[in-house]
Design an enzyme around this catalytic site. Structure first.
Site, PDB file in Angstrom:
ATOM      1  N   ASN A   1       1.303  -1.976  -0.049  1.00  0.00           N
ATOM      2  CA  ASN A   1      -0.482   0.154  -0.200  1.00  0.00           C
ATOM      3  C   ASN A   1       0.845   1.665  -0.009  1.00  0.00           C
ATOM      4  O   ASN A   1       1.320   1.014  -1.152  1.00  0.00           O
ATOM      5  CB  ASN A   1      -0.783  -0.140   1.385  1.00  0.00           C
ATOM      6  N   ASP A   2       0.445   2.007   0.956  1.00  0.00           N
ATOM      7  CA  ASP A   2       0.900   3.452   0.844  1.00  0.00           C
ATOM      8  C   ASP A   2       2.783   3.997   0.463  1.00  0.00           C
ATOM      9  O   ASP A   2       3.555   2.933   0.795  1.00  0.00           O
ATOM     10  CB  ASP A   2       1.144   4.633   2.152  1.00  0.00           C
ATOM     11  N   PRO A   3       3.513   4.466  -0.968  1.00  0.00           N
ATOM     12  CA  PRO A   3       4.309   4.516  -0.798  1.00  0.00           C
ATOM     13  C   PRO A   3       4.945   6.078   0.368  1.00  0.00           C
ATOM     14  O   PRO A   3       4.771   6.714   0.446  1.00  0.00           O
ATOM     15  CB  PRO A   3       4.494   5.726  -2.506  1.00  0.00           C
TER      16      PRO A   3
ATOM     17  N   GLN B   1       4.678   0.014   2.301  1.00  0.00           N
ATOM     18  CA  GLN B   1       4.019  -0.246   2.407  1.00  0.00           C
ATOM     19  C   GLN B   1       3.956  -1.914   2.334  1.00  0.00           C
ATOM     20  O   GLN B   1       3.295  -1.939   1.348  1.00  0.00           O
ATOM     21  CB  GLN B   1       3.180  -0.092   3.704  1.00  0.00           C
TER      22      GLN B   1
ATOM     23  N   SER C   1       3.476   4.607   7.409  1.00  0.00           N
ATOM     24  CA  SER C   1       3.320   5.381   7.132  1.00  0.00           C
ATOM     25  C   SER C   1       4.473   6.145   7.873  1.00  0.00           C
ATOM     26  O   SER C   1       4.325   6.762   9.057  1.00  0.00           O
ATOM     27  CB  SER C   1       2.377   5.497   6.176  1.00  0.00           C
TER      28      SER C   1
END
Length: 574
Positions: A62-64, A79, A123
């Site tokens: 998921n998240d950069p 992630q 994150s």
């Protein structure tokens, strides 16, 4: 010794102490507990995997996180679940690149190992401190599920790949106090230094249904104090995830600015990812150093009806300043649209958008986004079309390229504006409007655009198109991405997305660029003023037999003034 020299010496001493100390340790999403460590399928399914978008070989992403350039090398952390294709067991995977397109994976940079992050390393962002010293700030989840903010530093700053990271023993550096919900306190921004020599960082949170950006200040990047007021907040928006604040130049200048430049000719962008809607929203305004407050411009809507980076599958985004090319670069997470059982069966889920350059539009009202120029290095054989007239109900196939993995740029020209339908001022939600006026609903001007990832007989396709309406004082341009016929898989999410395009259509021209890559379509309308990303999973002719069409279903004639389409080579993402 001058104050600048003194601060530099303090930073050198600080990092030297970290390197020599023995007292260090090595370096919001739906939960499916029974699937978090699900065994991998015997063969990871390659069908629908992308050719030039960033995604690892398997498992969930998921998240950069913390994108940056350090000593000429681009770094992307993200992630990652090393044990399955759903969210869980989250650690920071790490890849490096010299061009933002081709990537080499390294070992995980940060993973749960200590009491301050044992239940998750969530994150965060990177900051380059004086002396060219990178520091990562990230959210750790303690055993009691409290969210706290931690720091990590490279074990060897001389290593251009920054392969190993250590966590200082003084973590956590920021604890939620009694006024903060410890379950809603995450995703620190890149830090910036104010004119008073103190560092600032913002953490996303909420107070009831009010989204909040909590600001902390530090003199040494170790001890942090909460500011007496929020940097910014907005009612009825819910949890603010992945906040980001950065400066942009006025006047349409494309040059990026380092965080956090202030002064004449500079505006600021404040962006949040709304957990309630799973979209990224931003405002244009001013950051005031003297009060540590961000104030949106009066015309910049500061709620769920405001500006979006992208009107489709695009969330938890993060920008960084690329000092080498003097640009601001945006990354966004693109989640799947198929079912969780399908993700588990295929052995992977999620990818990152193509990195985009962002700058403030000349009108000062919104951002413009465009794929970084490096993506053009993947262009292969091409086809060109010019002055092609599309009459009502006309369908025109674009051949000569690999339509399943392509870059398409087209300039449409409208014959006249007299046939534009009346715009109802109650049409405030473009996504709903696109759903009601889909690709099969005939209009005066439009729908016209592209049908991509199409089967030969058009049993399956995704339509990216425009409509033009006549409002009381001007014309309104609507851009849609209609996925209703994208696949014959019954359990796919086939949401139709839409956004208004802030362009002056009086010149009767509108542009569209679509990056097509097997199961993702990133579209940029009006030279990048409106963006829509779609995830689709065709079941027919999904590889070399995919087709690409231009079409017009409006009663007004539309002309393709110029179209260029390229087959795209596969990026090297090992």
């Amino acid at each position: 010794m001058g104050s600048l020299d003194l601060r530099f010496s303090i930073w050198v001493l600080f990092f030297c102490c970290l390197s020599l100390s023995r007292d260090v340790v090595e370096a919001s999403h739906e939960v499916f507990l029974h699937l978090q460590s699900h065994g991998q399928p015997a063969t990871v399914t390659q069908k629908h995997r992308t050719g030039y978008h960033f995604q690892p070989a398997k498992n969930w992403i998921n998240d950069p996180n913390a994108p940056m350039i350090y000593n000429g090398i681009y770094h992307l952390f993200y992630q990652y679940n090393p044990k399955g294709a759903v969210w869980g067991n989250i650690e920071w995977a790490h890849s490096v690149s010299t061009d933002l397109i081709n990537w080499k994976p390294l070992d995980p940079a940060i993973y749960p190992s200590e009491k301050f992050d044992i239940k998750g390393c969530w994150s965060g962002s990177a900051t380059i401190l004086p002396g060219n010293r990178p520091v990562i700030l990230y959210t750790g989840v303690e055993q009691s599920n409290r969210q706290v903010q931690n720091a990590a530093v490279p074990k060897d700053p001389s290593d251009p790949y920054l392969k190993e990271w250590i966590k200082p023993s003084y973590n956590p550096i920021i604890d939620p106090d009694r006024a903060i919900d410890p379950n809603s306190f995450r995703d620190p921004t890149t830090a910036w230094e104010g004119p008073d020599g103190q560092w600032r960082v913002v953490i996303g949170s909420k107070a009831g249904k009010e989204g909040t950006a909590i600001l902390y200040k530090s003199k040494d990047f170790i001890h942090w104090e909460k500011a007496p007021h929020f940097m910014h907040s907005s009612k009825e928006t819910g949890m603010w995830e992945c906040p980001d604040i950065f400066p942009v130049s006025e006047g349409g200048k494309k040059d990026g600015l380092d965080t956090l430049v202030v002064g004449k000719g500079v505006k600021h962008v404040f962006k949040v990812s709304l957990d309630d809607t799973k979209f990224d929203y931003y405002t244009i305004g001013q950051y005031h150093h003297d009060t540590d407050q961000y104030v949106p411009d009066a015309e910049s809507v500061d709620n769920k009806a405001g500006l979006r980076y992208d009107h489709g599958k695009f969330y938890a985004s993060k920008t960084f300043y690329d000092a080498r090319k003097k640009r601001r670069v945006l990354w966004g997470w693109v989640n799947e649209s198929d079912s969780v059982p399908n993700d588990v069966a295929k052995g992977w889920a999620g990818l990152q958008s193509v990195p985009r350059m962002v700058w403030l539009d000349k009108n000062g009202e919104q951002l413009v986004q465009w794929p970084v120029e490096e993506v053009e290095s993947l262009r292969d054989r091409s086809v060109k079309v010019s002055d092609k007239v599309l009459e009502k109900e006309e369908l025109f196939e674009i051949t000569g390229i690999t339509a399943v993995q392509a870059d398409v740029m087209v300039q449409f020209e409208i014959e006249g504006l007299e046939k534009a339908e009346a715009f109802d001022p109650l049409w405030t939600d473009p996504q709903i409007l696109c759903s009601h006026k889909g690709v099969d609903v005939e209009g005066g001007i439009g729908p016209f655009g592209l049908k991509v990832l199409a089967s030969k007989g058009l049993e399956e396709y995704t339509a990216v198109f425009f409509r033009v309406f006549k409002a009381q004082k001007n014309h309104v341009v609507l851009m849609c991405s209609d996925q209703s016929r994208s696949s014959q898989q019954a359990d796919d999410d086939k949401t139709t997305y839409g956004g208004f395009v802030n362009v002056n259509i009086k010149n009767k021209k509108i542009s569209l660029r679509s990056l097509i890559d097997h199961s993702v379509i990133e579209s940029f309308g009006g030279d990048g003023r409106t963006c829509i990303t779609a995830r689709v999973y065709p079941t027919m002719d999904v590889e070399d037999q995919a087709h690409l069409f231009a079409f017009n279903k409006g009663s007004e004639t539309v002309k393709i003034s110029k179209l260029t389409a390229w087959s795209m080579k596969k990026a090297q993402i090992t």
